[in-house]
Write an enzyme that holds these catalytic residues in place. Structure first.
Site, PDB file in Angstrom:
ATOM      1  N   CYS A  41       0.849  -1.198   0.000  1.00  0.00           N
ATOM      2  CA  CYS A  41       0.000   0.000   0.000  1.00  0.00           C
ATOM      3  C   CYS A  41       0.887   1.252   0.000  1.00  0.00           C
ATOM      4  CB  CYS A  41      -0.911   0.009   1.226  1.00  0.00           C
ATOM      5  SG  CYS A  41      -2.080   1.395   1.238  1.00  0.00           S
ATOM      6  N   ASP A  43       0.453   3.757   1.712  1.00  0.00           N
ATOM      7  CA  ASP A  43       0.416   4.327   3.061  1.00  0.00           C
ATOM      8  C   ASP A  43       1.829   4.635   3.586  1.00  0.00           C
ATOM      9  OD1 ASP A  43       0.191   4.500   6.023  1.00  0.00           O
ATOM     10  OD2 ASP A  43      -1.897   3.959   5.635  1.00  0.00           O
ATOM     11  N   ARG A  45       2.942   4.870   6.392  1.00  0.00           N
ATOM     12  CA  ARG A  45       3.368   4.130   7.595  1.00  0.00           C
ATOM     13  C   ARG A  45       3.860   2.726   7.289  1.00  0.00           C
ATOM     14  NH1 ARG A  45      -2.360   4.996  10.274  1.00  0.00           N
ATOM     15  NH2 ARG A  45      -2.827   4.427   8.103  1.00  0.00           N
ATOM     16  N   HIS A  97      -1.990  -4.019   4.991  1.00  0.00           N
ATOM     17  CA  HIS A  97      -1.831  -3.600   6.388  1.00  0.00           C
ATOM     18  C   HIS A  97      -3.193  -3.418   7.023  1.00  0.00           C
ATOM     19  CE1 HIS A  97      -2.817   0.761   5.820  1.00  0.00           C
ATOM     20  NE2 HIS A  97      -2.468   0.484   4.575  1.00  0.00           N
ATOM     21  N   CYS A 100      -6.312  -0.265   6.801  1.00  0.00           N
ATOM     22  CA  CYS A 100      -6.053   0.391   5.510  1.00  0.00           C
ATOM     23  C   CYS A 100      -7.194   1.354   5.145  1.00  0.00           C
ATOM     24  CB  CYS A 100      -5.873  -0.650   4.411  1.00  0.00           C
ATOM     25  SG  CYS A 100      -5.482   0.071   2.800  1.00  0.00           S
TER      26      CYS A 100
HETATM   27 CO    CO Z   1      -3.507   1.180   2.974  1.00  0.00          CO
END
Ligand code: CO
Length: 209
Positions: A41, A43, A45, A97, A100
């Site tokens: 992803c 993302d 993080r 993750h 999400c």
């Molecule tokens: Co995500």
């Protein structure tokens, strides 16, 4: 933090890496030979290399919102094709993750703009698994289970690609794995859906090569 600060930090990082591993940049400038393709992803993080402790050169990476593999996504397909056919990676890891945001939006009736089109396939997936998810106690558990289901689905999609099936037909070693990362503890869980060959592919998805 100012944008100039990022460039300063890059200089410091390059200096530190060169001190710790004097040969690294010289070696990498000649070639890359990663053994792993990471599909994750976008993302912030979930930084691919960092969470598995890998250096530059060790992971070939593709990231998008909600770590989706789509047959009509030439970007993702080009990455997979280059990784498998040219770099000959031995593993493809789909790493989702928990929590999400992309999966969460797809489970709701909200307007996410252009992302709605991208996330549409997760909506269909959610609809298919609604019965199972209904039995879970709360929305957080449902979201996290859905994040797992999404990873499993992307592994299946990979198995159905011509790229992967062709590699297996020519006996190229290639394993596909589904993992999920916990943002709250930094730990990756193996979803145990690994695949390494042509067995158990439903007939309509078998690619005639
Ligand atoms: Co995500």
């Amino acid at each position: 933090m100012s944008i100039e600060k990022l460039l300063c930090m890059n200089k410091e990082w390059a200096k530190k890496v060169a001190l710790e591993q004097p040969e690294l940049f010289a070696t990498l400038s000649k070639q890359q030979a990663p053994k792993y393709l990471w599909i994750g992803c976008s993302d912030s993080r979930v930084p691919a290399n960092e969470i598995v402790g890998m250096l530059p050169g060790e992971l070939f990476v593709h990231r998008n919102v909600a770590n989706l593999v789509k047959h009509v996504d030439f970007n993702c397909q080009a990455v997979i094709q280059y990784a498998v056919d040219v770099l000959k990676v031995e593993h493809i890891i789909v790493c989702g993750h928990y929590g999400c945001g992309g999966v969460k939006v797809a489970m709701e009736n909200t307007n996410a703009g252009i992302s709605d089109y991208w996330l549409r396939s997760i909506k269909d997936l959610f609809s298919r698994h609604r019965g199972e998810l209904k039995n879970l106690d709360n929305q957080e558990l449902r979201l996290n289970r859905m994040c797992e289901i999404n990873v499993v689905e992307q592994v299946a999609t990979l198995v159905h690609t011509k790229i992967v099936q062709s590699a297996w037909q020519r006996n190229q070693p290639l394993e596909i794995h589904g993992w999920i990362y916990g943002i709250d503890n930094g730990v990756i869980k193996n979803l145990n859906v690994s695949r390494n060959g042509l067995e158990d592919i439903e007939d309509i998805y078998q690619v005639d090569i």
